[in-house]
Design a protein around this motif. Structure first.
Motif: not given
Ligand code: GN1
Ligand code: MG
Length: 345
Positions: A20-26, A253-258, A317-324
């Protein structure tokens, strides 16, 4: 949580070794790939986020309703079926979380962004086809699983409330995004006026047609649509807007630098793909307001991400503090570039 023990409750996975492996898309549900080792068989195991989908029973019933409607209409693509437990369509674990098992589509992969206009076209065409077949039975009514999901008035009220109760630190960190949102507060007004007067045809929509909910084959052709959690009666303008939001974004979707995030050619490709199967079905109010829909849905998604940032990340779901906040900024950047392309300021 013992994932193997959960999977074993579904007869399809009851024997043999499981990997069983996670799919982290959602951003909402937790999803895993289950491999029946040595049997060349895979399934998708999913924990439905019941803080958000308060009735998992309605979610799984809606999934089957959608499949029935598509089958009755002779939809020419694979249907992702739910695999039952011995007693029902989902399993409640000891912590009262709901789990379901779904078909895994072999030979398919997902994308996090469209890599070229042909991909944007392909994704929009697959959704257009799905929506065309889904809307052959106008009487069908799914259960409401997310009250207020497409109520933009509520989205704006939630934003104002979050702004009022946010911590000073988050409000300050988000100052630029707040200013940009506040510059466009009137954008949803036209949409709300149409809704209030019932002018938008009510149709079955997918509700979450983002690129990672389209499966592609190795040659880059669209295979089918997944994630039926948000199918509901609403307006097709929502789906078009969300396709434009997702398939024209050249960044994640979380790229604020491009430096730039919007691709005009992809936007034209999304329109073409959307009209491919739906062109003959669209009412004038739908066909004539695609540009407005794209702006409004992108704006509302920015507002949703920013609202969640201001509330302290309670929804996505977030992986770091400013992701949203990064997600909100990415969407606002997309909105600015789309509006520049459309010649509106
Ligand atoms: C959420 O969970 P997921 O990744 O399928 C969200 C969509 C957003 C999307 C943005 C129920 O979808 O509305 O557009 O994130 N789903 C829900 O990536 O809120
Ligand atoms: Mg979804």
């Amino acid at each position: 949580m013992d994932l193997r023990a959960i999977a074993r409750h579904f007869p399809a996975c009851s024997s043999g070794e499981l990997r069983i492996t996670p799919i982290t898309d959602g951003l909402i549900n937790a999803t895993y790939r289950v491999e029946l080792v040595g049997q060349a068989q895979h399934f998708i195991l999913q924990k439905i986020n019941s803080a958000i989908f308060q009735s998992p029973a309605a979610v799984v019933r809606n999934h089957n309703l959608v499949n029935e409607l598509l089958a009755q209409a002779d939809y020419p693509r694979a249907l992702v079926r739910q695999r039952p437990t011995a007693t029902g369509l989902y399993l409640l674990d000891d912590a009262n979380s709901a789990w379901r098992l779904l078909d895994f589509v072999p030979g398919a992969h997902t994308l996090h962004k469209a890599d070229r206009p042909a991909t944007a076209f392909e994704a929009a065409k697959i959704l257009s086809e799905f929506l065309f077949y889904l809307n052959q039975h106008p009487a069908a009514e799914p259960e409401e699983t997310l009250p207020g999901f497409v109520d933009f008035g509520k989205r704006m009220r939630d934003y104002q409330a979050a702004l009022g109760s946010a911590s000073p630190a988050r409000r300050q960190q988000a100052a630029a995004a707040i200013r940009q949102v506040n510059d466009h507060l009137a954008l949803p007004d036209q949409w709300l006026a149409w809704q209030a007067t019932g002018q938008l045809p009510r149709r079955l929509i997918h509700g979450d047609p983002k690129i990672s909910n389209v499966l592609f084959d190795e040659a880059g052709r669209g295979l089918c649509v997944i994630d039926l959690d948000t199918v509901m009666l609403a307006t097709l303008l929502y789906d078009f807007g969300d396709m434009a939001r997702s398939y024209t974004n050249t960044a994640t979707e979380d790229d604020a630098q491009a430096a730039s995030v919007f691709d005009p050619e992809m936007y034209l490709a999304v329109k073409q793909g959307f009209r491919y199967h739906l062109g003959g079905l669209l009412a004038p109010i739908e066909a004539e307001n695609l540009d407005y829909a794209a702006q409004t849905v992108i704006f509302i998604q920015a507002v949703r991400f920013l609202t969640d940032y201001l509330k302290g990340d309670v929804y996505y779901a977030t992986r770091y503090a400013t992701q949203n906040l990064d997600r909100a900024q990415n969407q606002l950047h997309l909105l600015t570039e789309l509006r520049r392309f459309l010649g509106v300021h």
